[in-house]
Design a protein around this motif. Structure first.
Motif, PDB file in Angstrom:
ATOM      1  N   ALA A 112      12.688  67.922  37.751  1.00  0.00           N
ATOM      2  CA  ALA A 112      12.459  69.203  37.077  1.00  0.00           C
ATOM      3  C   ALA A 112      11.967  68.879  35.554  1.00  0.00           C
ATOM      4  O   ALA A 112      11.085  69.623  35.184  1.00  0.00           O
ATOM      5  CB  ALA A 112      13.531  70.190  37.390  1.00  0.00           C
ATOM      6  N   ALA A 113      12.596  68.090  35.130  1.00  0.00           N
ATOM      7  CA  ALA A 113      12.308  67.965  33.676  1.00  0.00           C
ATOM      8  C   ALA A 113      11.077  66.901  33.404  1.00  0.00           C
ATOM      9  O   ALA A 113      10.643  66.838  32.254  1.00  0.00           O
ATOM     10  CB  ALA A 113      13.607  67.353  33.059  1.00  0.00           C
ATOM     11  N   ASN A 114      10.723  66.175  34.296  1.00  0.00           N
ATOM     12  CA  ASN A 114       9.664  65.255  34.174  1.00  0.00           C
ATOM     13  C   ASN A 114       8.596  65.162  35.178  1.00  0.00           C
ATOM     14  O   ASN A 114       8.316  64.012  35.731  1.00  0.00           O
ATOM     15  CB  ASN A 114      10.037  63.737  34.013  1.00  0.00           C
ATOM     16  CG  ASN A 114      11.113  63.498  32.973  1.00  0.00           C
ATOM     17  OD1 ASN A 114      10.898  63.221  31.880  1.00  0.00           O
ATOM     18  ND2 ASN A 114      12.413  63.693  33.215  1.00  0.00           N
ATOM     19  N   ALA A 115       8.239  66.506  35.611  1.00  0.00           N
ATOM     20  CA  ALA A 115       7.308  66.582  36.510  1.00  0.00           C
ATOM     21  C   ALA A 115       5.990  65.916  36.563  1.00  0.00           C
ATOM     22  O   ALA A 115       5.194  65.528  37.573  1.00  0.00           O
ATOM     23  CB  ALA A 115       7.031  68.030  36.792  1.00  0.00           C
ATOM     24  N   GLY A 116       5.623  65.639  35.270  1.00  0.00           N
ATOM     25  CA  GLY A 116       4.408  65.170  35.011  1.00  0.00           C
ATOM     26  C   GLY A 116       4.347  63.564  34.790  1.00  0.00           C
ATOM     27  O   GLY A 116       3.285  62.989  34.852  1.00  0.00           O
TER      28      GLY A 116
END
Length: 407
Positions: A319-323
């Motif tokens: 969720a915090a590093n979706a990219g």
């Protein structure tokens, strides 16, 4: 990213269900693939220690835990022949104060049903036997035996100790037989109040031990019995057994324990397998979780708990590093690998301590138990304060900005 992450979870056991529920509550598009026609858990009981209960509560299962769980007063260690108490670790009153959550006994099927109940049924596929996974053009692909395939941003192998996903990533290396055979059985208590005990009893003997504890809100007594063996020749890793084999294996143990074993129902036996801790779990957009990543002996009661923790942490880093999926998986490993490796090795060591073969070795262990109990009752027996105090829900991924849980 402007779209939801799409994630495939291979394996519908407790770890896979916990991960899928966590991912969906973070707002991700998580698909769960189970190879059987229906969800099922082999074995009856599971101990949900405070570290796992913190995650289950964060998922909204507090009410279900209270309804279906059982709160043991203590864990009590006993001598295999005399029945004499060797240690007593308080639980029901102590755990919320010391560790921030309760210690529950549950039926494994109840726990799995709780977690599956959190998953959107539209994203569950049964009879889906994964045969391979691969990284392809910045995506991950899972292929199934019916010729179908599933493309996702991330594929997670939650498919157990004989993991297809692990083999695809790191090669087909058979897990190691640990020299232990485990019997699991249950007794439907009904009106049998003589078998209902408010504690979890651990009978410590030479080259083996037996654990009994109450589950299903006090309606069932769960039995886990472990004995050492030179090898495991069976083709399957778990097999049907019977109470006669169980009684033969533990012949000469205390009459109270044998009385319990003589009433055992639905007896199954396992060869216990594990692996050495791994250096990494991920390649590209594919990673592992639970027993696929860190199969362990049951002597710290942490197999399911570690998988539940894995799922919560993995959901939070995605969720915090979706990219940046590789970065998310690196953060996941950084948080989880040291802890699960320590638990794996500690569980092995606990088995040696429980199974000391000579009276002199047992005497020295028991003296240490008594001394430690004088200082701190939680410093003897399980000696698992460091396990129980961990809080996966407090983990904050260092990259990106997270949304409130369920957002």
């Amino acid at each position: 990213m402007n779209r939801k992450l799409r994630i495939g979870v291979i394996g519908g056991g407790i770890g896979g269900a916990a991960l899928t529920a966590s991912l969906q509550q973070w707002g991700m598009e998580a698909h769960l693939f189970e190879r059987t026609a229906a969800f099922r858990e082999v074995g009856a009981g599971v101990q949900m220690t405070p570290n796992a209960v913190k995650v289950l509560k964060a998922l909204g299962l507090d009410g279900e835990l209270q309804r279906l769980g059982y709160l043991p007063q203590a864990i009590v260690g006993r001598n295999w022949r005399t029945g004499r108490e060797k240690f007593r670790t308080p639980l029901s009153d102590a755990c919320p104060q010391l560790f921030g959550a309760e210690f529950y006994h549950l039926h494994r099927a109840d726990l799995l049903a709780m977690l599956i109940g959190l998953v959107d049924a539209r994203f569950i596929t049964h009879n889906a036997r994964c045969v391979s996974v691969l990284n392809l053009d910045g995506k991950a692909v899972a292929r199934f035996d019916n010729g179908e395939q599933f493309e996702a941003d991330v594929i997670v192998g939650a498919d157990g100790v004989h993991s297809v996903v692990r083999d695809a990533l790191f090669g087909d290396e058979a897990p190691r037989f640990t020299g232990h055979i485990c019997w699991r059985a249950a007794i439907a208590l009904g009106e049998r109040s003589d078998f209902i005990s408010p504690v979890s009893a651990v009978w410590l003997g030479p080259n083996g031990h037996v654990v009994t504890y109450t589950i299903s809100g006090g309606r069932v007594l769960n039995i886990v019995a472990v004995s050492e063996a030179a090898d495991w020749q069976e083709a399957s890793w778990h097999l049907p057994s019977n109470r006669d084999e169980l009684l033969r294996t533990f012949s000469g143990w205390h009459p109270d324990l044998l009385r319990i074993l003589s009433c055992a129902q639905n007896v199954l036996k396992w060869g216990l397998f594990d692996r050495d801790p791994m250096q990494r779990w991920s390649q590209g957009h594919i990673t592992l979780l639970g027993d696929a990543a860190h199969p362990m002996l049951p002597f710290l009661a942490q197999g399911a708990a570690m998988a539940i923790e894995d799922g919560y942490v993995l959901a939070s880093v995605l969720a915090a590093n979706a990219g940046d999926i590789p970065e998310a998986l690196r953060l996941y490993e950084d948080e989880r690998l040291p802890r699960t490796s320590r638990v794996q090795l500690s569980a092995r060591e606990r088995g040696k301590i429980y199974h000391l073969p000579t009276p002199w070795q047992q005497f020295r262990r028991d003296v240490r138990y008594r001394f430690n109990a004088l200082m701190n009752p939680h410093a003897c027996g399980l000696e698992a304060n460091w396990v129980f105090s961990y809080d996966a829900t407090a983990f904050s991924p260092p990259a990106g900005e997270t949304r409130p849980f369920g957002g």
